[in-house]
Design an enzyme around this catalytic site. Structure first.
Site, PDB file in Angstrom:
ATOM      1  N   THR A   1      -8.056 -86.801  34.307  1.00 18.20           N
ATOM      2  CA  THR A   1      -8.524 -85.490  33.878  1.00 18.20           C
ATOM      3  C   THR A   1      -8.591 -85.430  32.364  1.00 18.20           C
ATOM      4  O   THR A   1      -7.711 -85.949  31.688  1.00 18.20           O
ATOM      5  CB  THR A   1      -7.532 -84.423  34.376  1.00 18.20           C
ATOM      6  OG1 THR A   1      -7.596 -84.418  35.796  1.00 18.20           O
ATOM      7  CG2 THR A   1      -7.850 -83.048  33.831  1.00 18.20           C
TER       8      THR A   1
ATOM      9  N   ARG B   1      -9.902 -79.334  48.343  1.00 13.06           N
ATOM     10  CA  ARG B   1      -8.595 -79.672  47.728  1.00 13.06           C
ATOM     11  C   ARG B   1      -8.617 -79.310  46.236  1.00 13.06           C
ATOM     12  O   ARG B   1      -9.560 -79.594  45.525  1.00 13.06           O
ATOM     13  CB  ARG B   1      -8.317 -81.158  47.909  1.00 13.06           C
ATOM     14  CG  ARG B   1      -7.015 -81.651  47.257  1.00 13.06           C
ATOM     15  CD  ARG B   1      -7.257 -82.243  45.889  1.00 13.06           C
ATOM     16  NE  ARG B   1      -6.051 -82.778  45.280  1.00 13.06           N
ATOM     17  CZ  ARG B   1      -5.957 -83.070  43.987  1.00 13.06           C
ATOM     18  NH1 ARG B   1      -6.968 -82.854  43.176  1.00 13.06           N
ATOM     19  NH2 ARG B   1      -4.855 -83.556  43.503  1.00 13.06           N
ATOM     20  N   VAL B   2      -7.576 -78.672  45.778  1.00 15.24           N
ATOM     21  CA  VAL B   2      -7.457 -78.320  44.357  1.00 15.24           C
ATOM     22  C   VAL B   2      -6.163 -78.918  43.825  1.00 15.24           C
ATOM     23  O   VAL B   2      -5.116 -78.831  44.479  1.00 15.24           O
ATOM     24  CB  VAL B   2      -7.453 -76.780  44.167  1.00 15.24           C
ATOM     25  CG1 VAL B   2      -7.281 -76.433  42.696  1.00 15.24           C
ATOM     26  CG2 VAL B   2      -8.736 -76.168  44.704  1.00 15.24           C
TER      27      VAL B   2
ATOM     28  N   ASP C   1      -3.700 -79.741  40.056  1.00 13.32           N
ATOM     29  CA  ASP C   1      -3.002 -78.943  39.057  1.00 13.32           C
ATOM     30  C   ASP C   1      -3.915 -78.460  37.922  1.00 13.32           C
ATOM     31  O   ASP C   1      -3.599 -77.494  37.239  1.00 13.32           O
ATOM     32  CB  ASP C   1      -1.895 -79.795  38.417  1.00 13.32           C
ATOM     33  CG  ASP C   1      -2.485 -81.036  37.763  1.00 13.32           C
ATOM     34  OD1 ASP C   1      -3.246 -81.752  38.444  1.00 13.32           O
ATOM     35  OD2 ASP C   1      -2.215 -81.293  36.575  1.00 13.32           O
TER      36      ASP C   1
ATOM     37  N   GLY D   1      -2.775 -86.596  36.157  1.00 12.57           N
ATOM     38  CA  GLY D   1      -2.066 -87.425  37.123  1.00 12.57           C
ATOM     39  C   GLY D   1      -2.185 -86.832  38.508  1.00 12.57           C
ATOM     40  O   GLY D   1      -3.170 -86.149  38.818  1.00 12.57           O
TER      41      GLY D   1
ATOM     42  N   GLY E   1      -1.956 -84.268  40.908  1.00  6.39           N
ATOM     43  CA  GLY E   1      -1.790 -82.813  40.863  1.00  6.39           C
ATOM     44  C   GLY E   1      -0.750 -82.295  41.838  1.00  6.39           C
ATOM     45  O   GLY E   1       0.032 -81.391  41.519  1.00  6.39           O
TER      46      GLY E   1
HETATM   47  C1  SD4 Z   1      -5.789 -83.589  40.068  1.00 12.46           C
HETATM   48  N1  SD4 Z   1      -4.566 -83.850  38.038  1.00 12.46           N
HETATM   49  O1  SD4 Z   1      -6.785 -83.093  40.571  1.00 12.46           O
HETATM   50  C2  SD4 Z   1      -5.851 -84.022  38.645  1.00 12.46           C
HETATM   51  C3  SD4 Z   1      -6.332 -85.418  38.598  1.00 12.46           C
HETATM   52  C4  SD4 Z   1      -6.015 -86.067  37.313  1.00 12.46           C
HETATM   53  O2  SD4 Z   1      -5.839 -87.792  35.935  1.00 12.46           O
HETATM   54  O3  SD4 Z   1      -5.468 -85.613  36.419  1.00 12.46           O
HETATM   55  N2  SD4 Z   1      -6.242 -87.193  37.063  1.00 12.46           N
HETATM   56  O4  SD4 Z   1      -4.741 -83.768  40.683  1.00 12.46           O
END
Ligand code: SD4
Length: 294
Positions: A149, A177-178, A180, A201, A203
């Site tokens: 992200t 799906r959602v 963080d 990371g 979520g």
């Molecule tokens: C998520 N945190 O949708 C996001 C994915 C992400 O590095 O950060 N990737 O869970």
């Protein structure tokens, strides 16, 4: 003293754009949006915006958020399809008293009514990656690979702070799906009297600790670097103790003095910073808290 920090190497060009804007006395709100838009529109980055990772159904569903550290206003969208700049839609939702966080078709309806144009976000390359991966998953490979992200936190010369995030979430996630990234306190948080933080990371795990809020609260008492390290280490240990494992967690933070920090529980987390006094800097941090420039 202005400054801007972002996650992953892909944000370098965006940080440069945002940093230049800050150096010309520009507002932090514009600078961080500029930085994230640069990543969103770049097809080469496969985890944000155009060319982003498709879900299980082969659709690119995007999440994004914006927070103003002065007013504490939050704007966010989740599960939105076919708009080039979800971060700008999120920013446009900051000001209302109600309806600050919109999802799916409602968010898309709002975006169209407010002048954001549809843009096809599933690129040919992303489609091909999805098709290959689908076969691999059917062959027994774990589905949820790949995630990165883009998160940016900044402060301008008027000491105004803000943060924003944008992502296509986990590759092969379930429809709807959602993670963080659009959730205040988890994927991002900023209070300009203290500082701001943002996370990238898994979520599902980051949300269990409301990590960005935790880091901002810790920055009342300690440096951004110490706050990031303490928050990631103690939460990682807690997840392992309670659940036997912890997903990937990487964070960046900046305080109201423009000091910054980053931490991770993975081998190597690249991040990019630009400040008034030190210019553009590229770093990597590892799970031991060792930071090296690159
Ligand atoms: C998520 N945190 O949708 C996001 C994915 C992400 O590095 O950060 N990737 O869970």
């Amino acid at each position: 003293m202005w400054g801007i920090i972002g996650t992953w190497a892909m944000v370098e060009e965006g940080i440069l754009l945002g940093g230049r804007h800050l150096s010309e006395n520009g507002s932090v709100m514009d600078a961080i949006e500029m930085a994230v838009k640069d990543v969103e529109k770049n097809e080469a980055y496969t985890s944000v915006g155009l060319g982003g990772l498709p879900n299980e159904a082969g659709q690119v569903e995007l999440d994004a958020a914006f927070m103003d550290g002065k007013t504490l206003s939050v704007g966010a969208v989740a599960g939105i399809k076919d708009f080039l700049h979800p971060v700008s839609i999120a920013r446009s939702l900051l000001d209302g008293v109600f309806n600050n966080f919109l999802i799916g078709p409602g968010a898309e309806k709002y975006a169209i009514e407010n002048g954001f144009e549809r843009y096809p976000m599933l690129t040919q390359k992303a489609k091909e990656r999805w098709e290959t991966h689908k076969l691999e998953v059917e062959g027994g490979l774990a589905p949820y690979i790949g995630h990165d992200t883009v998160c940016v936190v900044g402060i301008d010369s008027h000491k105004h702070m803000a943060t924003c995030t944008s992502t296509s979430g986990l590759f092969y996630k379930k429809e709807g799906r959602v993670g963080d990234s659009p959730i205040p306190g988890s994927g991002y948080y900023v209070d300009e009297s203290i500082g701001g933080a943002a996370a990238t990371g898994l979520g599902e795990d980051i949300m269990k600790g409301c990590l960005s809020y935790e880091i901002v609260m810790k920055m009342k008492e300690m440096s951004p670097q110490a706050a990031c390290e303490e928050a990631v280490k103690s939460f990682n240990d807690k997840l392992i103790e309670r659940r036997g494992k912890a997903g990937d967690i990487s964070v960046v933070a900046m305080n109201s003095e423009g000091e910054f920090g980053a931490a991770t529980n993975i081998e190597c987390f690249p991040f990019v910073v630009m400040t008034q006094t030190r210019g553009l800097m590229k770093f990597e941090v590892n799970q031991k808290g060792e930071i090296k420039s690159c």
